[in-house]
Design a protein around this motif. Sequence first.
Motif, mmCIF file in Angstrom:
data_model
loop_
_atom_site.group_PDB
_atom_site.id
_atom_site.type_symbol
_atom_site.label_atom_id
_atom_site.label_comp_id
_atom_site.label_asym_id
_atom_site.label_seq_id
_atom_site.Cartn_x
_atom_site.Cartn_y
_atom_site.Cartn_z
ATOM 1 N N MET A 190 0.842 -1.183 0.000
ATOM 2 C CA MET A 190 0.000 0.000 0.000
ATOM 3 C C MET A 190 0.887 1.247 0.000
ATOM 4 O O MET A 190 1.906 1.301 0.673
ATOM 5 C CB MET A 190 -0.903 -0.013 1.220
ATOM 6 C CG MET A 190 -1.831 1.138 1.284
ATOM 7 S SD MET A 190 -3.046 0.837 2.568
ATOM 8 C CE MET A 190 -4.146 2.127 2.192
ATOM 9 N N VAL A 191 0.493 2.250 -0.718
ATOM 10 C CA VAL A 191 1.239 3.496 -0.839
ATOM 11 C C VAL A 191 0.782 4.466 0.244
ATOM 12 O O VAL A 191 -0.399 4.613 0.506
ATOM 13 C CB VAL A 191 1.020 4.125 -2.232
ATOM 14 C CG1 VAL A 191 1.726 5.448 -2.334
ATOM 15 C CG2 VAL A 191 1.477 3.180 -3.313
ATOM 16 N N THR A 192 1.748 5.148 0.866
ATOM 17 C CA THR A 192 1.443 6.147 1.872
ATOM 18 C C THR A 192 1.890 7.505 1.361
ATOM 19 O O THR A 192 3.041 7.663 0.945
ATOM 20 C CB THR A 192 2.174 5.838 3.186
ATOM 21 O OG1 THR A 192 1.827 4.519 3.599
ATOM 22 C CG2 THR A 192 1.801 6.813 4.258
ATOM 23 N N ALA A 193 1.005 8.482 1.383
ATOM 24 C CA ALA A 193 1.342 9.841 0.953
ATOM 25 C C ALA A 193 1.741 10.667 2.172
ATOM 26 O O ALA A 193 1.145 10.558 3.232
ATOM 27 C CB ALA A 193 0.154 10.486 0.264
#
Length: 68
Positions: free
Chosen positions: A1-4
């Motif tokens: 999962m990508v975290t901004a």
Amino acid sequence: MVTAVKGTFIECDPAAREVLLRLNAEDKFIIEDLDTTHLFINSKHLARIQMALDELMDANTYKANIVK
């Protein structure tokens, strides 16, 4: 999962980068040290960083007294 992560991209000379790295030791604001001239920092600390750099520049600037 990508975290901004929200932050500010800073371009500076290597000398200013070293000052920022030293300030970072006191209060961790650098999110990512990208290369010798670019940093990604937490935007909440931008005003404090600008003030610290301005004070350092004022302290290291020669002011000539011109006597007429």
